[in-house]
Design an enzyme around this catalytic site. Structure first.
Site, PDB file in Angstrom:
ATOM      1  N   HIS A   1       0.809  -1.231   0.000  1.00 57.25           N
ATOM      2  CA  HIS A   1       0.000   0.000   0.000  1.00 57.25           C
ATOM      3  C   HIS A   1       0.840   1.277   0.000  1.00 57.25           C
ATOM      4  O   HIS A   1       0.374   2.316  -0.455  1.00 57.25           O
ATOM      5  CB  HIS A   1      -0.909   0.007   1.236  1.00 57.25           C
TER       6      HIS A   1
ATOM      7  N   GLY B   1       7.614   0.082   1.598  1.00 59.24           N
ATOM      8  CA  GLY B   1       8.032   1.327   2.220  1.00 59.24           C
ATOM      9  C   GLY B   1       9.537   1.501   2.203  1.00 59.24           C
ATOM     10  O   GLY B   1      10.059   2.555   1.828  1.00 59.24           O
ATOM     11  N   THR B   2      10.235   0.457   2.594  1.00 62.59           N
ATOM     12  CA  THR B   2      11.699   0.491   2.619  1.00 62.59           C
ATOM     13  C   THR B   2      12.336  -0.296   1.476  1.00 62.59           C
ATOM     14  O   THR B   2      13.529  -0.134   1.211  1.00 62.59           O
ATOM     15  CB  THR B   2      12.221  -0.138   3.922  1.00 62.59           C
ATOM     16  N   GLY B   3      11.573  -1.203   0.872  1.00 67.04           N
ATOM     17  CA  GLY B   3      12.121  -2.134  -0.112  1.00 67.04           C
ATOM     18  C   GLY B   3      12.697  -3.377   0.535  1.00 67.04           C
ATOM     19  O   GLY B   3      13.030  -4.349  -0.156  1.00 67.04           O
TER      20      GLY B   3
ATOM     21  N   HIS C   1      27.692  -8.314 -11.521  1.00 63.29           N
ATOM     22  CA  HIS C   1      28.457  -9.276 -10.723  1.00 63.29           C
ATOM     23  C   HIS C   1      27.600 -10.362 -10.072  1.00 63.29           C
ATOM     24  O   HIS C   1      28.054 -11.497  -9.932  1.00 63.29           O
ATOM     25  CB  HIS C   1      29.231  -8.541  -9.612  1.00 63.29           C
ATOM     26  N   ASN C   2      26.409 -10.002  -9.635  1.00 64.13           N
ATOM     27  CA  ASN C   2      25.585 -10.949  -8.870  1.00 64.13           C
ATOM     28  C   ASN C   2      24.440 -11.538  -9.682  1.00 64.13           C
ATOM     29  O   ASN C   2      23.709 -12.392  -9.186  1.00 64.13           O
ATOM     30  CB  ASN C   2      25.002 -10.270  -7.619  1.00 64.13           C
TER      31      ASN C   2
ATOM     32  N   ARG D   1       9.313   4.989   0.614  1.00 60.32           N
ATOM     33  CA  ARG D   1       9.474   5.967   1.684  1.00 60.32           C
ATOM     34  C   ARG D   1      10.942   6.344   1.876  1.00 60.32           C
ATOM     35  O   ARG D   1      11.286   7.053   2.818  1.00 60.32           O
ATOM     36  CB  ARG D   1       8.906   5.395   2.995  1.00 60.32           C
TER      37      ARG D   1
ATOM     38  N   ARG E   1      34.593 -14.555 -13.862  1.00 60.36           N
ATOM     39  CA  ARG E   1      34.991 -14.873 -12.484  1.00 60.36           C
ATOM     40  C   ARG E   1      33.808 -14.856 -11.520  1.00 60.36           C
ATOM     41  O   ARG E   1      33.912 -15.399 -10.422  1.00 60.36           O
ATOM     42  CB  ARG E   1      36.055 -13.876 -12.004  1.00 60.36           C
TER      43      ARG E   1
ATOM     44  N   ARG F   1      31.024 -17.657  -8.008  1.00 58.77           N
ATOM     45  CA  ARG F   1      30.429 -17.070  -6.806  1.00 58.77           C
ATOM     46  C   ARG F   1      28.899 -17.110  -6.856  1.00 58.77           C
ATOM     47  O   ARG F   1      28.245 -17.382  -5.852  1.00 58.77           O
ATOM     48  CB  ARG F   1      30.930 -15.632  -6.648  1.00 58.77           C
TER      49      ARG F   1
HETATM   50  C1  RB5 Z   1       4.483  -1.059   5.772  1.00 59.56           C
HETATM   51  O1  RB5 Z   1       4.098  -0.164   6.769  1.00 59.56           O
HETATM   52  C2  RB5 Z   1       5.981  -1.256   5.786  1.00 59.56           C
HETATM   53  O2  RB5 Z   1       6.345  -2.007   6.889  1.00 59.56           O
HETATM   54  C3  RB5 Z   1       6.422  -1.913   4.515  1.00 59.56           C
HETATM   55  O3  RB5 Z   1       6.055  -1.127   3.427  1.00 59.56           O
HETATM   56  C4  RB5 Z   1       7.914  -2.146   4.352  1.00 59.56           C
HETATM   57  O4  RB5 Z   1       8.630  -0.989   4.628  1.00 59.56           O
HETATM   58  C5  RB5 Z   1       8.463  -3.324   5.009  1.00 59.56           C
HETATM   59  O5  RB5 Z   1       9.632  -3.705   4.858  1.00 59.56           O
END
Ligand code: RB5
Length: 146
Positions: A9, A66-68, A98-99, A109, A132, A136
């Protein structure tokens, strides 16, 4: 080339902007949602992206929360998936070269749309170098079998 996209969301707007951006670059998008701002659980969408890539339904995956981080962890639980969670283009580029990452995640966010586009460009426009790095990456995939 197909890209599986998924988000929670917190990332509907950014997903839509990045979806239009990669479509303009010539990719077909499989959109697993969510397309609602109602609170939902990121593992559901991360798993869908991971499974689509692992099954070969999509060549790449892009997952946004939000953070990925949470959605990236979820996608990376699927066997065969290598995720790059990043907030800048350099790591995205090297993760391809590389990966051989096949899923990219980032945080709605954490970064803005223009930074996200730079990251996507570096990630999609670079290719795995092999050589190389083969040993890995093979070691990474062996961990899944142990
Ligand atoms: C949702 O509030 C938040 O936790 C989610 O988007 C994410 O950041 C989780 O890793």
């Amino acid at each position: 080339m197909k890209i599986a996209m998924g988000n929670d969301h917190s990332a509907v707007d950014l997903k839509n902007e990045i979806k239009a951006y990669v479509e303009a670059k010539g990719y077909e998008v499989i959109d697993f949602g969510t397309n609602s701002s109602e609170s939902c659980d990121y593992p559901v969408f991360g798993e869908k992206v991971g499974r689509a890539v692992a099954a070969g339904e999509a060549d790449y995956g892009i997952a946004i929360c939000g953070t990925g981080i949470g959605i990236g962890i979820a996608a990376g639980k699927v066997k065969g998936v290598r995720v790059c969670t990043c907030s800048e283009p350099y790591s995205a580029r090297l993760s391809r070269m590389h990966n051989n990452t096949n899923v990219l995640s980032f945080g709605a966010r954490v970064i803005g749309a223009e930074m996200a586009k730079m990251i996507v460009d570096e990630w999609l426009d670079n290719t795995y170098e092999g050589g190389r790095h083969e040993r890995r990456v093979a070691q990474l995939m062996e961990i899944e079998n142990s």
